[in-house]
Enzyme design. Structure first.
Site, PDB file in Angstrom:
ATOM      1  N   LYS A  38      81.379 -14.835  91.915  1.00 23.03           N
ATOM      2  CA  LYS A  38      81.952 -15.531  92.899  1.00 23.03           C
ATOM      3  C   LYS A  38      81.066 -16.099  93.860  1.00 23.03           C
ATOM      4  O   LYS A  38      80.069 -16.075  93.404  1.00 23.03           O
ATOM      5  CB  LYS A  38      81.979 -14.089  93.977  1.00 23.03           C
ATOM      6  CG  LYS A  38      83.249 -13.239  93.978  1.00 23.03           C
ATOM      7  CD  LYS A  38      83.039 -12.051  95.280  1.00 23.03           C
ATOM      8  CE  LYS A  38      84.207 -11.417  94.867  1.00 23.03           C
ATOM      9  NZ  LYS A  38      84.543 -10.171  96.227  1.00 23.03           N
ATOM     10  N   LYS A  40      48.289 -31.028  91.095  1.00 22.70           N
ATOM     11  CA  LYS A  40      49.273 -30.595  92.589  1.00 22.70           C
ATOM     12  C   LYS A  40      48.139 -29.295  92.620  1.00 22.70           C
ATOM     13  O   LYS A  40      47.975 -28.698  92.319  1.00 22.70           O
ATOM     14  CB  LYS A  40      50.467 -30.590  92.589  1.00 22.70           C
ATOM     15  CG  LYS A  40      50.809 -29.832  93.714  1.00 22.70           C
ATOM     16  CD  LYS A  40      52.477 -29.500  93.263  1.00 22.70           C
ATOM     17  CE  LYS A  40      52.605 -28.863  92.817  1.00 22.70           C
ATOM     18  NZ  LYS A  40      54.472 -28.630  92.279  1.00 22.70           N
ATOM     19  N   LYS A  61      47.391 -25.937  96.017  1.00 20.17           N
ATOM     20  CA  LYS A  61      47.625 -24.701  96.713  1.00 20.17           C
ATOM     21  C   LYS A  61      47.390 -24.796  98.260  1.00 20.17           C
ATOM     22  O   LYS A  61      46.536 -24.823  97.999  1.00 20.17           O
ATOM     23  CB  LYS A  61      47.916 -23.899  96.099  1.00 20.17           C
ATOM     24  CG  LYS A  61      48.766 -23.557  94.865  1.00 20.17           C
ATOM     25  CD  LYS A  61      50.291 -23.736  94.720  1.00 20.17           C
ATOM     26  CE  LYS A  61      50.852 -23.910  93.203  1.00 20.17           C
ATOM     27  NZ  LYS A  61      52.337 -24.665  93.033  1.00 20.17           N
ATOM     28  N   ASP A  63      50.948 -27.983  97.775  1.00 20.66           N
ATOM     29  CA  ASP A  63      51.817 -27.766  98.160  1.00 20.66           C
ATOM     30  C   ASP A  63      51.793 -26.448  99.007  1.00 20.66           C
ATOM     31  O   ASP A  63      51.049 -25.563  98.561  1.00 20.66           O
ATOM     32  CB  ASP A  63      52.222 -26.483  96.499  1.00 20.66           C
ATOM     33  CG  ASP A  63      53.105 -26.018  96.245  1.00 20.66           C
ATOM     34  OD1 ASP A  63      54.132 -25.585  97.523  1.00 20.66           O
ATOM     35  OD2 ASP A  63      53.767 -25.330  95.258  1.00 20.66           O
ATOM     36  N   ALA A  64      52.343 -26.078 100.149  1.00 19.98           N
ATOM     37  CA  ALA A  64      52.135 -24.455 101.266  1.00 19.98           C
ATOM     38  C   ALA A  64      52.879 -24.199 100.422  1.00 19.98           C
ATOM     39  O   ALA A  64      52.669 -22.557 101.739  1.00 19.98           O
ATOM     40  CB  ALA A  64      52.116 -25.735 102.466  1.00 19.98           C
ATOM     41  N   HIS A  77      60.060 -28.496  89.088  1.00 19.35           N
ATOM     42  CA  HIS A  77      59.302 -27.860  89.417  1.00 19.35           C
ATOM     43  C   HIS A  77      59.624 -26.981  87.824  1.00 19.35           C
ATOM     44  O   HIS A  77      60.270 -27.178  86.812  1.00 19.35           O
ATOM     45  CB  HIS A  77      59.217 -27.472  90.200  1.00 19.35           C
ATOM     46  CG  HIS A  77      58.528 -25.602  90.333  1.00 19.35           C
ATOM     47  ND1 HIS A  77      59.226 -24.601  90.086  1.00 19.35           N
ATOM     48  CD2 HIS A  77      57.508 -25.444  90.865  1.00 19.35           C
ATOM     49  CE1 HIS A  77      57.889 -23.318  89.837  1.00 19.35           C
ATOM     50  NE2 HIS A  77      57.165 -23.997  90.761  1.00 19.35           N
TER      51      HIS A  77
HETATM   52 MG    MG Z   1      55.407 -25.428  95.271  1.00 21.97          MG
END
Ligand code: MG
Length: 386
Positions: free
Chosen positions: A98, A180, A182, A211-212, A320
């Site tokens: 669905k 990048k 974190k 990247d938080a 990503h």
């Molecule tokens: Mg990310």
């Protein structure tokens, strides 16, 4: 062409090059789709894996989606010439599902979809990016090499800032000028130190994104946006809860530099909500939708088409994932670029063995299919499925 068997297993993965470092017990699913087709005397087998950074999807694959493919009439998932058609196979997998309630079934479907594209391209004797460019016709915008950046920079349990600097220098040695890291799990002052160390370690002219990991509440996000605004970051990613579009919009109003979002959104309906209510700016912001997260390539294409129709440039899409599948997708569609994970999520992340970016770009492998076999450790893992 008929699907004869689907093999599946859950395997542990680590965010770190050293897999001994604790990484939250992360797992992913690996699948092998065995067909009755042969190419150059070998049976065509397609390989795929689930998300990196979430968890394995074995139950959904074994109980729902693989059985539908195995039970289907091959005429339902092949084209007029009898070749495997992953888009038709996708419809078979989604029979009876669905709308809504994506949960993580989208990743289970995305895992099998990856293996179906690998099998279809191998049967056609083409690398996936060329196979896709032919299959998509006018929707493709092929490019020979894809702008890339290196993902990584997770917090180290000890000597965090020094080890982060070492990691960034290692990435620079491997040919990556953009990376990048974190943030969001440590106090903001510590994250500012991490950013400074990473920026100093990258080559002159490089770029650093952060990247938080969806960690901030609104007040924390606004505090971070104020502190990070002067730091010249390439982009600020996953600022708050993936569905807190009101909070994201408030951050976008306060943060002039690029923001990246969409990694943990799974459907075209969610993508449209992000576009309508997330406050994102089409002239600078980044869309991270991950094909393996959003029901595979058919779901991803719907998102790209819907957001292009509302005015987003294709260059805003940087999927990503950090592996070869997204590199092929970015090359075939002419996206802005792709993440690569050269040091983490071994053996899935990274380019072919021995390959390196040149001038900020990387070309997908030219072997038939996705080319997971160009990574010896990954090929051995897939072959262990039987
Ligand atoms: Mg990310």
């Amino acid at each position: 062409m008929r699907v004869l068997a689907i093999h599946e297993r859950s395997v542990p993965i680590s965010r770190y090059q050293d897999p001994v470092l604790p990484s939250g017990g992360l797992t992913t699913s690996i699948v092998a789709i065995e067909t009755d087709a042969t190419r150059d005397g070998r049976t065509v087998v397609g390989y795929g894996f689930a998300s990196i950074g979430r968890f394995a999807q074995g139950g959904l694959i074994r109980e729902r989606f693989a059985p539908r493919l195995l039970a289907a009439d091959p005429r339902d998932y092949t084209d007029g010439d009898g070749n495997l058609d992953p888009s038709r196979a996708w419809t078979v997998m989604m029979r009876g599902e669905k709308p809504g309630g994506h949960g993580e079934r989208c990743v289970a479907v995305g895992t099998l979809d990856m293996a179906l594209w690998d099998a279809a391209a191998k049967a056609g004797g083409l690398p996936l990016h060329r196979f896709l460019a032919e299959s998509l016709g006018g929707r493709a915008r092929p490019m020979p090499a894809v702008p890339v950046y290196a993902g990584g920079g997770y917090p180290y349990p000890q000597d965090d800032v020094a080890r982060l600097g070492d990691e960034m220098r290692r990435l620079a040695d491997l040919g990556y000028s953009r990376a990048k890291i974190k943030i969001g799990s440590a106090p903001l002052a510590q994250d500012v130190k991490r950013i400074d160390a990473a920026q100093r370690a990258l080559p002159h002219g490089g770029a650093l994104a952060v990247d938080a990991m969806n960690a901030y509440a609104l007040d924390e996000a606004l505090e971070a946006a104020a502190a990070l605004s002067p730091l010249g970051l390439w982009w600020l990613e996953d600022v708050c809860d993936p569905l807190a579009f009101d909070e994201l919009s408030a951050v976008a109003a306060a943060y002039p530099r690029p923001i990246a979002a969409g990694e943990a959104l799974f459907s075209v309906a969610e993508a449209k909500l992000l576009d309508q209510h997330g406050g994102l700016r089409r002239d600078r912001d980044i869309l991270l939708f991950d094909p393996a997260h959003c029901y595979g390539l058919p779901g991803y294409l719907r998102i790209v088409e819907a957001l292009e129709a509302s005015g987003w440039p294709r260059a805003a899409f940087w999927p990503h994932g950090g592996h070869l599948f997204t590199l092929h997708v970015a090359a075939a569609l002419g996206l802005g670029g792709a993440e690569v994970n050269p040091l983490c999520f071994r053996p899935f992340g990274g380019l072919s063995d021995g390959a390196a970016p040149m001038g900020g770009r990387a070309a997908p492998p030219e072997s038939a299919g996705i080319g997971f076999e160009t990574r010896a450790e990954l090929a051995a893992l897939f072959r262990s499925l039987g």
